[in-house]
Design a protein around this motif. Structure first.
Motif, PDB file in Angstrom:
ATOM      1  N   PRO A 423       0.831  -1.210   0.000  1.00  0.00           N
ATOM      2  CA  PRO A 423       0.000   0.000   0.000  1.00  0.00           C
ATOM      3  C   PRO A 423       0.861   1.254   0.000  1.00  0.00           C
ATOM      4  O   PRO A 423       1.916   1.286   0.638  1.00  0.00           O
ATOM      5  CB  PRO A 423      -0.800  -0.132   1.306  1.00  0.00           C
ATOM      6  CG  PRO A 423       0.064  -0.958   2.206  1.00  0.00           C
ATOM      7  CD  PRO A 423       0.852  -1.871   1.321  1.00  0.00           C
ATOM      8  N   ARG A 424       0.431   2.283  -0.687  1.00  0.00           N
ATOM      9  CA  ARG A 424       1.218   3.516  -0.773  1.00  0.00           C
ATOM     10  C   ARG A 424       1.293   4.214   0.584  1.00  0.00           C
ATOM     11  O   ARG A 424       2.255   4.937   0.862  1.00  0.00           O
ATOM     12  CB  ARG A 424       0.606   4.477  -1.804  1.00  0.00           C
ATOM     13  CG  ARG A 424       0.430   3.916  -3.198  1.00  0.00           C
ATOM     14  CD  ARG A 424       1.654   3.281  -3.787  1.00  0.00           C
ATOM     15  NE  ARG A 424       2.785   4.208  -3.945  1.00  0.00           N
ATOM     16  CZ  ARG A 424       3.946   3.877  -4.496  1.00  0.00           C
ATOM     17  NH1 ARG A 424       4.133   2.636  -4.920  1.00  0.00           N
ATOM     18  NH2 ARG A 424       4.908   4.765  -4.603  1.00  0.00           N
ATOM     19  N   ALA A 425       0.300   3.974   1.435  1.00  0.00           N
ATOM     20  CA  ALA A 425       0.285   4.637   2.748  1.00  0.00           C
ATOM     21  C   ALA A 425       1.431   4.182   3.631  1.00  0.00           C
ATOM     22  O   ALA A 425       1.795   4.881   4.579  1.00  0.00           O
ATOM     23  CB  ALA A 425      -1.048   4.374   3.454  1.00  0.00           C
ATOM     24  N   THR A 426       2.005   3.016   3.334  1.00  0.00           N
ATOM     25  CA  THR A 426       3.094   2.500   4.170  1.00  0.00           C
ATOM     26  C   THR A 426       4.444   2.568   3.461  1.00  0.00           C
ATOM     27  O   THR A 426       5.423   2.008   3.955  1.00  0.00           O
ATOM     28  CB  THR A 426       2.821   1.040   4.576  1.00  0.00           C
ATOM     29  OG1 THR A 426       2.798   0.221   3.399  1.00  0.00           O
ATOM     30  CG2 THR A 426       1.506   0.915   5.301  1.00  0.00           C
ATOM     31  N   ALA A 427       4.490   3.226   2.287  1.00  0.00           N
ATOM     32  CA  ALA A 427       5.741   3.303   1.516  1.00  0.00           C
ATOM     33  C   ALA A 427       6.877   3.811   2.414  1.00  0.00           C
ATOM     34  O   ALA A 427       6.676   4.707   3.239  1.00  0.00           O
ATOM     35  CB  ALA A 427       5.556   4.239   0.321  1.00  0.00           C
ATOM     36  N   PRO A 428       8.058   3.208   2.295  1.00  0.00           N
ATOM     37  CA  PRO A 428       8.510   2.255   1.284  1.00  0.00           C
ATOM     38  C   PRO A 428       8.301   0.784   1.652  1.00  0.00           C
ATOM     39  O   PRO A 428       8.980  -0.096   1.095  1.00  0.00           O
ATOM     40  CB  PRO A 428      10.003   2.562   1.209  1.00  0.00           C
ATOM     41  CG  PRO A 428      10.361   2.910   2.621  1.00  0.00           C
ATOM     42  CD  PRO A 428       9.161   3.643   3.173  1.00  0.00           C
ATOM     43  N   VAL A 429       7.424   0.517   2.587  1.00  0.00           N
ATOM     44  CA  VAL A 429       7.134  -0.869   2.963  1.00  0.00           C
ATOM     45  C   VAL A 429       5.952  -1.354   2.131  1.00  0.00           C
ATOM     46  O   VAL A 429       4.824  -0.902   2.320  1.00  0.00           O
ATOM     47  CB  VAL A 429       6.809  -0.975   4.473  1.00  0.00           C
ATOM     48  CG1 VAL A 429       6.427  -2.398   4.834  1.00  0.00           C
ATOM     49  CG2 VAL A 429       7.998  -0.507   5.299  1.00  0.00           C
ATOM     50  N   PHE A 430       6.215  -2.245   1.188  1.00  0.00           N
ATOM     51  CA  PHE A 430       5.182  -2.763   0.291  1.00  0.00           C
ATOM     52  C   PHE A 430       4.989  -4.255   0.540  1.00  0.00           C
ATOM     53  O   PHE A 430       5.961  -4.986   0.719  1.00  0.00           O
ATOM     54  CB  PHE A 430       5.561  -2.534  -1.172  1.00  0.00           C
ATOM     55  CG  PHE A 430       5.795  -1.090  -1.526  1.00  0.00           C
ATOM     56  CD1 PHE A 430       4.818  -0.138  -1.304  1.00  0.00           C
ATOM     57  CD2 PHE A 430       7.005  -0.680  -2.087  1.00  0.00           C
ATOM     58  CE1 PHE A 430       5.027   1.197  -1.625  1.00  0.00           C
ATOM     59  CE2 PHE A 430       7.228   0.646  -2.412  1.00  0.00           C
ATOM     60  CZ  PHE A 430       6.241   1.594  -2.179  1.00  0.00           C
ATOM     61  N   ARG A 431       3.724  -4.689   0.521  1.00  0.00           N
ATOM     62  CA  ARG A 431       3.439  -6.108   0.762  1.00  0.00           C
ATOM     63  C   ARG A 431       2.625  -6.744  -0.366  1.00  0.00           C
ATOM     64  O   ARG A 431       2.431  -7.950  -0.379  1.00  0.00           O
ATOM     65  CB  ARG A 431       2.696  -6.273   2.093  1.00  0.00           C
ATOM     66  CG  ARG A 431       3.567  -5.981   3.308  1.00  0.00           C
ATOM     67  CD  ARG A 431       4.691  -6.993   3.450  1.00  0.00           C
ATOM     68  NE  ARG A 431       5.579  -6.693   4.555  1.00  0.00           N
ATOM     69  CZ  ARG A 431       6.718  -6.013   4.451  1.00  0.00           C
ATOM     70  NH1 ARG A 431       7.102  -5.561   3.262  1.00  0.00           N
ATOM     71  NH2 ARG A 431       7.477  -5.789   5.502  1.00  0.00           N
ATOM     72  N   TYR A 432       2.139  -5.943  -1.285  1.00  0.00           N
ATOM     73  CA  TYR A 432       1.422  -6.500  -2.424  1.00  0.00           C
ATOM     74  C   TYR A 432       1.434  -5.489  -3.561  1.00  0.00           C
ATOM     75  O   TYR A 432       1.832  -4.334  -3.387  1.00  0.00           O
ATOM     76  CB  TYR A 432      -0.018  -6.879  -2.054  1.00  0.00           C
ATOM     77  CG  TYR A 432      -0.889  -5.728  -1.587  1.00  0.00           C
ATOM     78  CD1 TYR A 432      -1.693  -5.014  -2.482  1.00  0.00           C
ATOM     79  CD2 TYR A 432      -0.929  -5.353  -0.246  1.00  0.00           C
ATOM     80  CE1 TYR A 432      -2.493  -3.964  -2.064  1.00  0.00           C
ATOM     81  CE2 TYR A 432      -1.737  -4.311   0.189  1.00  0.00           C
ATOM     82  CZ  TYR A 432      -2.508  -3.617  -0.717  1.00  0.00           C
ATOM     83  OH  TYR A 432      -3.300  -2.583  -0.297  1.00  0.00           O
ATOM     84  N   LYS A 433       1.022  -5.950  -4.726  1.00  0.00           N
ATOM     85  CA  LYS A 433       0.838  -5.073  -5.879  1.00  0.00           C
ATOM     86  C   LYS A 433      -0.624  -5.134  -6.296  1.00  0.00           C
ATOM     87  O   LYS A 433      -1.300  -6.147  -6.103  1.00  0.00           O
ATOM     88  CB  LYS A 433       1.737  -5.511  -7.041  1.00  0.00           C
ATOM     89  CG  LYS A 433       3.217  -5.286  -6.787  1.00  0.00           C
ATOM     90  CD  LYS A 433       4.077  -5.637  -7.990  1.00  0.00           C
ATOM     91  CE  LYS A 433       4.301  -7.106  -8.132  1.00  0.00           C
ATOM     92  NZ  LYS A 433       5.340  -7.452  -9.135  1.00  0.00           N
ATOM     93  N   LYS A 434      -1.085  -4.024  -6.871  1.00  0.00           N
ATOM     94  CA  LYS A 434      -2.472  -3.956  -7.342  1.00  0.00           C
ATOM     95  C   LYS A 434      -2.483  -3.584  -8.812  1.00  0.00           C
ATOM     96  O   LYS A 434      -1.724  -2.721  -9.245  1.00  0.00           O
ATOM     97  CB  LYS A 434      -3.270  -2.929  -6.524  1.00  0.00           C
ATOM     98  CG  LYS A 434      -4.754  -2.878  -6.889  1.00  0.00           C
ATOM     99  CD  LYS A 434      -5.538  -1.999  -5.933  1.00  0.00           C
ATOM    100  CE  LYS A 434      -7.030  -2.027  -6.250  1.00  0.00           C
ATOM    101  NZ  LYS A 434      -7.821  -1.234  -5.286  1.00  0.00           N
ATOM    102  N   PHE A 435      -3.337  -4.239  -9.568  1.00  0.00           N
ATOM    103  CA  PHE A 435      -3.489  -3.919 -10.984  1.00  0.00           C
ATOM    104  C   PHE A 435      -4.256  -2.610 -11.084  1.00  0.00           C
ATOM    105  O   PHE A 435      -5.317  -2.438 -10.474  1.00  0.00           O
ATOM    106  CB  PHE A 435      -4.243  -5.040 -11.700  1.00  0.00           C
ATOM    107  CG  PHE A 435      -4.147  -4.979 -13.192  1.00  0.00           C
ATOM    108  CD1 PHE A 435      -2.912  -4.978 -13.830  1.00  0.00           C
ATOM    109  CD2 PHE A 435      -5.292  -4.932 -13.980  1.00  0.00           C
ATOM    110  CE1 PHE A 435      -2.820  -4.934 -15.217  1.00  0.00           C
ATOM    111  CE2 PHE A 435      -5.211  -4.886 -15.359  1.00  0.00           C
ATOM    112  CZ  PHE A 435      -3.971  -4.883 -15.975  1.00  0.00           C
ATOM    113  N   SER A 436      -3.703  -1.664 -11.852  1.00  0.00           N
ATOM    114  CA  SER A 436      -4.240  -0.300 -11.843  1.00  0.00           C
ATOM    115  C   SER A 436      -5.586  -0.168 -12.539  1.00  0.00           C
ATOM    116  O   SER A 436      -6.251   0.852 -12.404  1.00  0.00           O
ATOM    117  CB  SER A 436      -3.232   0.660 -12.494  1.00  0.00           C
ATOM    118  OG  SER A 436      -3.093   0.378 -13.878  1.00  0.00           O
ATOM    119  N   ARG A 437      -5.984  -1.185 -13.245  1.00  0.00           N
ATOM    120  CA  ARG A 437      -7.260  -1.108 -13.966  1.00  0.00           C
ATOM    121  C   ARG A 437      -8.277  -2.051 -13.331  1.00  0.00           C
ATOM    122  O   ARG A 437      -8.005  -3.245 -13.173  1.00  0.00           O
ATOM    123  CB  ARG A 437      -7.066  -1.489 -15.441  1.00  0.00           C
ATOM    124  CG  ARG A 437      -8.270  -1.174 -16.317  1.00  0.00           C
ATOM    125  CD  ARG A 437      -7.936  -1.362 -17.784  1.00  0.00           C
ATOM    126  NE  ARG A 437      -7.713  -2.746 -18.152  1.00  0.00           N
ATOM    127  CZ  ARG A 437      -8.680  -3.591 -18.490  1.00  0.00           C
ATOM    128  NH1 ARG A 437      -9.931  -3.188 -18.505  1.00  0.00           N
ATOM    129  NH2 ARG A 437      -8.395  -4.828 -18.826  1.00  0.00           N
TER     130      ARG A 437
END
Length: 697
Positions: A423-437
């Motif tokens: 999640p962008r709210a926790t950047a730079p800690v990322f735990r998944y990716k989301k498809f933008s569409r």
């Protein structure tokens, strides 16, 4: 005079009796409800940890503070669980196993087997665990009663009930320690020696990374109960936490290290001179990625492989490094649908690390491909370099907008969507990716019937339970991909869209499901090809999120000479009400049709997969195709029994369907003359009972 006892009974040695008892205990302890409860704790701990990371990210030592938060929460669960066990022991002090009747085991001490899937809030995850822990007591006590009647002296001289309490209490802290380490992205602690002996006796792989937390707990409990037989009394200490790291070298898998490495590389790429080759930066980044991807390179060859991979990646990444390229890349990503997934596109476009993070993600995906290569490729520099560059080109098409790619690398089926680290709210800690569409869906009934999930459901059954009454139905498909350390709990926390989210909204997005729903198999999970990846999806129809719920539960009991399979078939709430209306109208044939539509080929395939796991764990050799045959016999037998007995059980089914409890469970028990009959799939006539609510075997 001829003995009335079987010949095998007379010839079993004490060691063989103990081995049989150990297999019986493993069979008794296997429990879907306990596994689900542990998974719920994992998701809640993951949610709490990442949320704390977001809250503390501006503070000095924020990572340590977030870890302390989740450790304190986990310690409170340990303390409460231990207190619960102590209270149970005090309540039953001085009593023997014989004191417990089946009714007392079922209700007074341990509670009934009715359950509700997927706890909806943090408190529920704890209560679900405590309830499952009490059920675990019931199972072990039930096993011990049978074993002691057979004369198996595995528990030693202590009071059997006292030893059971002690064994489960001792196993709680190591279990929750494993949960905590999983959430923190660290290796699980190694099994203790006696648990390893139990696993080997049962033919279970003792590689800790191959065991679930619930399976390791069962081994711990069994090891403590059988410690006298193994002459390992008191053996419950663990070795150093670092023991068991891949290769035993300094490259310990640690997600926090990867978080820092991603962030460092993203900033380095943004701050470099345009066109500069980031060779040194990639050489610094790769050692943080490789252990988590389990890339099995020998220590002596690791430096060479890192050098080849870093060189290959730095060459293809060079055109997009530097501040100007990073800003351009960020702008294109911001325009690729970020508003649709909750981003402020304007602010995102001004963040250069949004663009360089996409480059890092593509590089990481390319490195994941290295984990799938065999040794012959890893040993050949030219082959390895070619594989890495081809993998990066494919990964770039998934993470970089099409406008910045050469035409031959564009994936037209993605229709402008890219994968964004979250999640962008926790950047730079990322735990998944989301498809933008967000992919629009128009689901016809024929398509809904064709989309089958691994748990035995169809898309149609999920849509019907959500209240879909008209076809075709309009919906939306959201896609996610887990990064190392990613858990469903992270999705429930950061993908709520203002509405409480639960774990059962997300399901595996297989290539088959991707092909039918998104018309693009390449969007699905992939265990083959260029790097393995785990992707999940969520569907909304008419504004309602679809939820998964397993339509069956199964239990294989080998504790007696006649094996027994208990198959529980669950009818959803809406189908239960349909059945009730049909019963009121005496439309018995229609009721059977509903049951057959729910428990069809999809359930048979899911049951066969479950039986493969169960028979393998019990060291039963099943010929090729026999588990599929057995699953078919069980489902067909259950439906035949239901059809035959429905006239006499119509009032029971009607009352269960109208009960306040959610859904109805058909409980079907099959018995076999012996193991040979089990393997041949030739059970005796099954028995059937009906209960209100959802139950587990």
């Amino acid at each position: 005079m001829t003995s009335p006892f079987a010949e095998s009974f007379a010839t079993l040695t004490e060691e063989e009796w103990e081995g049989q008892a150990l297999e019986d205990l493993a069979s008794e302890m296997e429990d879907e409800q306990f596994s689900a409860a542990v998974d719920s704790l994992v998701n809640e701990a993951a949610r709490r940890h990442l949320s704390a990371m977001s809250g503390w990210r501006e503070a000095e030592g924020g990572s340590a503070l977030a870890q302390s938060d989740v450790e304190q929460w986990m310690e409170s669960i340990v303390s409460e669980a231990e207190y619960m066990i102590d209270e149970l022991e005090r309540e039953h002090e001085g009593q023997s196993l014989e004191w417990f009747s089946e009714l007392e085991l079922e209700n007074e001490l341990f509670g009934a087997d009715e359950y509700e899937d997927n706890a909806g809030n943090p408190l529920d995850s704890q209560e679900l665990f405590f309830k499952a822990l009490r059920r675990k007591f019931k199972k072990v006590v039930g096993f011990a009663k049978k074993a002691i009647k057979k004369g198996v002296k595995f528990i030693g001289n202590l009071n059997p009930l006292k030893r059971i309490f002690a064994a489960i209490k001792k196993a709680v802290r190591p279990l929750l320690k494993r949960v905590l380490r999983r959430v923190l992205g660290k290796l699980p602690p190694p099994l203790r020696a006696v648990a390893v002996r139990v696993a080997k006796r049962l033919g279970i792989n003792t590689e800790v990374s191959e065991l679930t937390e619930a399976e390791a707990f069962d081994l711990d409990v069994a090891g403590e109960l059988f410690a006298p037989a193994f002459n390992t009394e008191g053996d419950f200490e663990y070795e150093s936490e670092n023991e068991g790291a891949p290769g035993g070298d300094s490259y310990e898998a640690d997600v926090a290290t990867l978080d820092r490495a991603r962030d460092r590389l993203a900033h380095q790429l943004a701050e470099m001179e345009s066109g500069q080759t980031p060779l040194a930066e990639m050489e610094q980044f790769l050692p943080a990625v490789m252990p988590l991807l389990k890339i099995g390179v020998k220590i002596v060859g690791r430096k060479r492989v890192v050098g080849v991979v870093a060189k290959a990646l730095s060459v293809v990444m060079a055109p997009l490094v530097g501040s100007q390229a990073a800003k351009l890349l960020s702008r294109y990503i911001a325009d690729s649908g970020l508003k649709l997934i909750g981003f402020e596109a304007e602010s995102a476009a001004n963040d250069p690390t949004l663009g360089t993070s996409a480059l890092v993600a593509a590089a990481e995906a390319a490195v994941a491909h290295v984990a799938t290569l065999d040794e012959s490729v890893l040993d050949d520099d030219r082959l390895l370099e070619g594989e890495v560059q081809a993998a990066f080109a494919e990964a770039a098409a998934q993470h970089i907008p099409a406008a910045l790619l050469r035409p031959e690398f564009v994936d037209p089926s993605a229709e402008g969507g890219v994968w964004v680290s979250m999640p962008r709210a926790t950047a730079p800690v990322f735990r998944y990716k989301k498809f933008s569409r967000v992919i629009p869906l128009r689901v016809h009934k024929s398509l809904a019937q064709s989309v089958r999930f691994t748990n035995g459901e169809t898309l149609e059954s999920r849509m019907l339970e959500a209240g879909v009454a008209e076809w075709p139905a309009e919906g939306e498909l959201e896609l996610y991909e887990f990064l190392p350390g990613g858990e469903v709990g992270h999705l429930t926390e950061y993908e709520s869209d203002g509405e409480a989210s639960t774990a059962d909204e997300f399901d595996e997005f297989s290539e088959e499901v991707a092909g039918m729903l998104a018309r693009n198999r390449r969007l699905g999970s992939n265990a083959r090809g260029r790097g393995s990846r785990r992707r999940v999806f969520r569907i909304k129809v008419a504004g309602k999120r679809l939820r998964k719920r397993s339509p069956f539960s199964v239990r294989l009991d080998l504790s007696s000479p006649r094996p027994e399979i208990r198959l529980l078939l669950r009818v959803g709430e809406r189908n239960a009400h349909r059945m009730a209306r049909m019963l009121d109208a005496r439309q018995l044939t229609e009721v059977v049709k509903v049951a057959r539509s729910v428990f069809g080929e999809t359930l048979t395939a899911a049951l066969a997969a479950r039986l493969v796991h169960m028979t393998k764990r019990r060291q039963i050799t099943m010929p090729e195709g026999s588990t599929k045959k057995l699953a078919g016999v069980l489902v067909s037998g259950a439906m035949t029994a239901f059809s035959k007995q429905l006239p006499g059980m119509a009032s029971t089914l009607g009352a269960a369907a109208k009960d306040a409890a959610s859904g109805v469970t058909l409980m079907v028990t099959f018995r076999f003359a012996d193991k040979a009959a089990l393997i041949a799939a030739t059970p005796s006539e099954p028995t059937l009972s009906i209960k209100a609510g959802y139950h587990r075997a």
